[in-house]
Structure formats: structure tokens, C-alpha cells
Scaffold this active site. Structure first.
Site, mmCIF file in Angstrom:
data_model
loop_
_atom_site.group_PDB
_atom_site.id
_atom_site.type_symbol
_atom_site.label_atom_id
_atom_site.label_comp_id
_atom_site.label_asym_id
_atom_site.label_seq_id
_atom_site.Cartn_x
_atom_site.Cartn_y
_atom_site.Cartn_z
ATOM 1 N N ASP A 1 0.847 -1.184 0.000
ATOM 2 C CA ASP A 1 0.000 0.000 0.000
ATOM 3 C C ASP A 1 0.888 1.240 0.000
ATOM 4 O O ASP A 1 1.802 1.357 0.828
ATOM 5 C CB ASP A 1 -0.909 -0.007 1.235
ATOM 6 C CG ASP A 1 -2.090 0.938 1.073
ATOM 7 O OD1 ASP A 1 -2.463 1.234 -0.079
ATOM 8 O OD2 ASP A 1 -2.633 1.379 2.095
ATOM 9 N N HIS B 1 -3.905 13.906 1.240
ATOM 10 C CA HIS B 1 -4.115 13.006 2.377
ATOM 11 C C HIS B 1 -2.938 13.069 3.351
ATOM 12 O O HIS B 1 -3.132 13.213 4.570
ATOM 13 C CB HIS B 1 -4.312 11.570 1.884
ATOM 14 C CG HIS B 1 -4.333 10.542 2.981
ATOM 15 N ND1 HIS B 1 -5.335 10.469 3.917
ATOM 16 C CD2 HIS B 1 -3.449 9.548 3.302
ATOM 17 C CE1 HIS B 1 -5.083 9.477 4.767
ATOM 18 N NE2 HIS B 1 -3.946 8.906 4.413
#
Lengths: 427, 427
Positions: A135, A142
Site C-alpha cells: 500500500d 491526504h
């Protein structure tokens, strides 16, 4: 070889309703189970699931070099391993078979009965056996939001962030397809103001709005993938909800990163939309300043204009749209992620999955997690039924949708929908 | 069912040299390739590799409920999935077959020719397909050393460390068996005093002295494994060298943990030594203060007295012993690690691997990494050939050995040996 399937004026002889995510220009790949308990590789046009194993047995792929049981498998890994040339040949052929002008299957009711299923009669499976799941953390908005909330608002981005696509390893064993419910995780957390942790249900379960790409086996261990070749090794993309437990994360993640806060579940949309199908939606990504090191430099357009939506659906009421974002906001491209990932010789296999990281846009209504949308729970969201949410409640269903749209065609992912059940209780 | 194989006075009719790691009391499991390119599951006694697939075909496992091709496979996953009862039945049977008093195979030269190989005539493979690899950080001495070097010497342990076994996910695709050389990784690092990173070969390549345990499929997603049941789901252990690039790690690892600094290679010893074989070496672990939360509490002895040694062997010279440690120093037990890992419902599959984290002992000669042994490069180690090492040089081979020893028996792991080649250069 031309990518003929993308011809925007092509129509299928199968009915495709307006605004379907799955016109004949899409031709995604997935794996489904029929009511007769047959598992097969398939594609989707409109609301029809197409059995590619049956098509192969009936010789519709004649002339394409495929192993005999290529599509009669329960994962796409072998097909993906065959490489881009084969993917394109097969996808083009499927486009031809279902083209409104092609009578071969259209006018053969016996074959149609064997090959075509209603979507409601099949059960979608994980499309690939995912060997390794990585990931990334590649949305600047973000990373900045999280940095502002948890670290120094003036120096929200950490020093390495603008120089490399930060990433970490996730857990493959808990990746599930859309439709499978999950339990609220138990875990160790540190109550505010305390010095002794407690064990119990997470109180801050969150979604993370992500996409992910699926790779083919690209390199041998010890060798890197140069950035200019990286795109050839990306088969396609899915939507990814990387479920997170914020209170568990806060207590566990220093110094080695997120672990139990993430590995209880990650949900994906079941159809892999190919990079060929997404080609018309290629766009320019954000300007990268400072200029990345040479091994991460690339020319041209490497972002994709994919609209993303998040809905929360409480039990027995209608869903509320809580965020609208777009994949094009990502600072680091998928090619940069893959080139970086292999820059140390790390081996990438067919069926590996790499998540984008939470995709937050520039405005507060485009943030990709409840953590950001409610700013750590300070500004709850009001749903259509009048209830408030700081994070996700038991029995809420979280739904992501994703689609590309231009004047002539819409290419979509369908959805990833996951219900959060109460904590598991041992009987 | 009794664990008959551990009888310390039992001898095999196969020659076992004194101080062998593989007496008839061991019976580890692995996968090997013969010169005829046959791949099979096997065990080892002395310096002989034993083809369990051939033994099964010749009906030596009669009466044990096994699928027909259980041992004619290239991984142990299916066998491990059969559970502890089957592991013990098979291991006991192997002990019986090779017991000096049993003439059945001993006096059948034709069968012996099919079943028994010299170790030098086989090539050891990875014993399992590793779905997910987790690495813990469970040596208090190691965590304290690292904390002293990189953070506050007065508060070396982070607040969570004494409350939970800190862990993170690693990369399965680059786990290799002993004997496979690796390349020095390239990577992004920040030179001391600079603000702009550079890309090039890591200058600080290090080993990490670890063990790892291999699990069976233990739970369904969403459900935990209670700590009192955890040991039933551990098949056995291997030695693990979790190669690390300290300069890459330093620049990349905040906030999401180690990534490219670790995932270029992890090497394991090829024989999985079963928990049954290790049973006589069970011992008490360190006192845990504060008392862990109830889900991590266990009674009895859950540490194992396993001697560990690290050697560095420069090209064309003899090896130097650079560290002696012991697995019993681990603060968190394997059961605690597994109970914690699944406390949130994370699914564990057959063949998953969980590393201990670097195993450092209390004295400077028992530290488990060059980082600690040379204290960040300040105190180089002098090898037998007179050369100094701060970290690992190109063409050095790093060798770990591990064994348990009491008055009557020695149970060993053999070794994990890996040569570090210069960086890969694209031709």
C-alpha cells in the site's frame, strides 16, 4: 497491435443500459461462481457475466496462443502472466465476438445459453491470488491532512514524502471481494490521558478510499523495472477500501508502521479494468516539485481521470454520498510506484496488488477517509436519515464507486460494498 | 498421542556423525530437487536426504490418512494444513522406519536406492509457499539498543513495546532458501548533513539474526486464536536472516515502517524443525513486567533454548564467528505473537511465516546485527583475515547456525548461508 476494443462508436448486441459502467468498450476481467458451482474466469458487458472458459471451449479464441485451460481457472494469475500482448488479443477478440455486427455467437442460442449469465445469478470471487500486497501513501492532500492532524501543521509533510512514493507492506490473507461483510476488529488501544492500554472493540473504524493496480510478473529478483517499462507490467485496476482502525493504529504504529489497524480487512471491486480500457482517460498528474531523482522521472501523461465516490448506507435506509474524489489527484503515478518498489531488486509477481493510498482531493468534500472528512471526529457528517457519523457504525455498509466519463463513453469499476458487522463473539 | 520420535536413546541404521544437527530425534521437513529434476517433500537424517514421496509410493505410510500425492508436491502447505495430529503420526512413523531395530527399509536395498539421497546430491528449495510474511520486533535487548542509538537513551523503549509484540508486514516474494546469493540493493538515501537525497548502492547492508515460525491455517477471517490454542497452530521453525539496508531504512521508514530497506531479500534455512522436536528444549522466558493484558497471558514455559551463531566469511578465507545469541532471550513468545496477530480477526493460512525480530542477547557479543555489534559502525569487528567490518562487504557470505543441545541429544537447524554480491548492473 491496435487497441480496437476502445472504438467509442462500437455497440454490443447485448443490452447495455445507459450509464452502465460496462459497455463493450470496457471488457474487464474477473472470476465468478455460477449457481451450478462452476468457477470460471469471465468478463462483463452490461449486466451480463460472460464465461470465458466456455467461450474458449467453444473455440471462440481460435488463433490466439493460450493454454487449453487458460480460462477454466479460479484466478487470473496465469492469464496475467502471459503478458500485455495476450491481454490485448483476448480483449480485442471479446469485443469482436460481442460487436453488434457479428452474428457468430449472437445468432447461436445454444452457445449463448452456455456462455452468458445474468449478473444476479453469479457470485463474484477475488479475481487473483494476491501474493503480496503493498500500500502506498501517494496523495499529497491526504498525507498533508494526516500530518496537520497528528504532527506539525506547519511541516505537515515529512522530509522524504516529496522525494519518494512512501509505501509499506499489507496483508494478503484478508483481502476480500465486494459483498463479504467484516467484523469490527478488537484491539489494543490507549485511552486518552491514560498510560495503560485496554483491549476491546475498536471505536474508530474508518474506510480509506483507494484504487489498486494488479501487476504481472515483471522482473527477476535483484533486478529493477526501469520507469519507462513500468506501464507494460500493470494489468489493470480495481477499487480498494483499505479498512482502518484509527485507535488501534495510533497506539501500535510507531516505529514499524500500521499492522493490526489495517490487516483485519481490505475490500476490492471484483472486476479488473484493464489499462487498455482506461487509456482514453489518461491525463496529466500534479506538477512534481522538487523534480524527482532520475529513476523516478517520466515524460507524458501518467495520471488517469477516474471519478470516485463514497457512500455510507446505514441498515434499512438509503445511502448518503459522503465524498467525491478523483484518482488524478495522486502525486505519485503508478509507474513511479512500481519503479520505486523494484529499485532495490524486489521481485514482483503476477497478481501482486499495489494500493494507491487514500485518495483525497483538494476540497473538504473530496477527502478519502472519515478521519479527514470529520477532521478527527470534530465535524460529524449528517446522513440522509438524520443520524451523525464520526466514523463507521456497526451495520453500516460502505460503498465506493468509480468511473471514467468522456463525451462518448463511460468506463466504470462497478462498486466495492462492504458491511461492517459488530465485533465477533466466541460462542 | 505420544511423541515417540524424541526418545533420546533411539539410534538410526543410517550413519549420523557426532554433533550432527539431524539425529533420528529431529526429523525436520523440507523440499528438495534431485539430480533427475524430481522435486519432492523430504526429511533429513545425518547427511542423508529422504524422499517422503517415494516412501509414500512404496506404502511406508500405510495406515496414516494422507491424500495420495501428499508428499509428491513442491511445497509443504497441504501437509501442514492437515494439522498437528497428522504431523506427529508421520514424524513418528519416519522415526520407526529408520530405527536401527527396524529391518523393513534397512534390509531392502532396492527401496533404499529409491528413497535415500546424499545431501550433496540434492538442492534444497523453499519448504513452503509463503502467503504472508510478518516480522515481529520481540527482543527487548534489540529494541533497547536501537532506541538508544536512534532515539532517547533514557527512554529507549517506546511506550507500546512492553504491552504488545510490535510487528509489521514483510514481503513474501523475496524470501529465498539458504545458498541463493543476493545483490547489494540500490536505493534512495539522505547523506549526513544534506537535505537532498541521492540514489545509489546501499552502503550499510546488515544481517538480522532471527528465527521464524511456520503456521497452519488456524482461523477463519474475523475470528481470533486464543493464546491457549496458539501452539497447536505452529508447525515448526527455521533460521531467518532478514537482510536490511540501514541507510535506506533511515530515510524511508517514518511514518509507515521499513519497506525497500528490507524487501530486497530474506533468507531462511531450508529444513523446518518441528515444535515436537524442539519440545525437550522448552524453557522459561523472561519475566514480563508489566503483566500483559489477559489476551496475551499464558502459563508455563513458552521459550525455547536455541543456540544461535553468526559467521561472516569473506571470499576465499575462513569464516569468523561474530555473534552468539539464544532464542530464549525473546521477550514475547511465539504464542503471544500469534494470539496478538489474530486478536483483530486477521486470517492466518498454512505456510505463513512469522519472524521473531532480531534476537540480541544481553552482552555485546550476543547482539543480532552489525548495527548493534559495531554500535552503528563506531566499533568495527576484526575478522580472522585481519580485515575490519562495520557492515557487510560485497562478496561476504553471512552464515547463521542454530541448535539445541542437552546431555543426550542435539537438535539443529543446519544453517542459512547467503552471499552478498555487488549491486546488479543492467547490461
Amino acid at each position: 497491435m491496435p487497441n480496437t476494443t476502445n472504438n467509442p462508436i462500437r455497440k454490443s448486441w447485448l443490452t447495455v443500459r445507459e450509464n452502465s459502467d460496462f459497455p463493450i468498450q470496457n471488457i474487464p476481467f474477473g472470476v465468478f461462481l455460477t449457481k451450478e458451482d462452476v468457477i470460471t474466469i469471465g468478463t462483463r458487458i452490461g449486466d451480463y457475466a460472460i464465461d470465458l472458459g466456455a467461450l474458449q471451449q467453444l473455440d471462440y479464441f481460435e488463433g490466439i496462443d493460450l493454454t487449453d485451460d487458460m480460462f477454466m481457472q479460479d484466478t487470473l494469475n496465469d492469464f496475467i502472466s502471459d503478458g500485455k500482448k495476450t491481454w490485448r488479443l483476448v480483449r480485442n477478440r471479446i469485443g469482436d465476438i460481442f460487436d453488434s455486427s457479428n452474428p457468430k455467437l449472437r445468432d447461436n442460442p445454444e452457445h449463448r445459453d452456455i456462455v452468458i449469465f445474468n449478473m444476479e445469478d453469479v457470485e463474484m470471487q477475488l479475481p487473483v491470488l494476491i501474493g503480496d500486497y503493498t500500500d502506498f501513501y501517494s496523495s499529497k492532500e491526504h498525507a498533508t491532512n494526516v500530518g496537520k492532524m497528528f504532527r506539525d501543521p506547519e511541516n505537515a509533510l515529512l522530509p522524504n514524502w516529496l522525494h519518494l512514493p512512501v509505501g509499506y507492506h499489507g496483508r494478503s490473507s484478508t483481502i476480500i471481494p465486494s459483498g463479504i461483510p467484516i467484523h469490527r476488529p478488537m484491539g489494543q488501544t490507549l485511552p486518552n490521558g491514560e498510560t495503560t492500554p485496554v483491549f476491546g472493540p475498536s471505536r474508530l473504524v474508518d474506510f480509506e478510499l483507494e484504487t489498486a493496480f494488479i501487476t504481472t510478473d515483471a522482473n527477476i529478483m535483484g533486478e529493477n523495472i526501469p520507469i519507462n517499462e513500468a506501464e507494460d507490467y500493470i494489468f489493470g485496476m480495481v477499487l480498494l477500501n483499505d479498512w482502518s482502525a484509527r485507535d488501534i493504529q495510533k497506539w501500535e504504529y510507531v516505529p514499524l508502521g500500521p499492522f493490526l489497524a489495517k490487516n483485519f480487512a481490505s475490500s476490492i471491486s471484483p472486476w479488473i479494468v484493464t489499462m487498455d480500457a482506461l487509456e482514453p482517460f489518461r491525463t496529466k498528474g500534479p506538477t512534481q516539485e522538487p523534480t524527482p531523482l532520475p529513476y523516478l522521472q517520466q515524460k507524458g501523461k501518467h495520471a488517469f481521470d477516474i471519478n470516485l465516490e463514497v457512500y455510507i448506507e446505514p441498515e434499512n435506509t438509503e445511502a448518503t454520498l459522503v465524498s467525491k474524489s478523483n484518482f488524478k489527484y495522486m502525486y505519485w503515478s503508478m509507474c513511479q510506484q512500481l519503479a520505486h518498489h523494484t529499485s532495490n531488486g524486489c521481485r514482483v509477481n503476477s497478481g501482486d496488488m499495489m494500493g494507491s493510498g487514500t485518495i483525497s482531493g483538494p476540497t473538504p468534500d473530496s477527502f478519502g477517509s472519515m478521519l479527514e472528512l470529520t477532521w478527527g471526529g470534530k465535524n460529524p457528517i449528517v446522513l440522509k436519515d438524520g443520524t451523525e457519523r464520526k466514523f463507521i457504525n456497526d451495520n453500516d455498509t460502505v460503498i465506493f464507486k468509480g468511473y471514467c466519463q468522456n463525451r462518448t463513453v463511460r468506463i466504470g469499476f462497478g462498486e466495492v460494498s462492504t458491511k461492517l458487522l459488530p465485533p465477533f463473539v466466541r460462542k
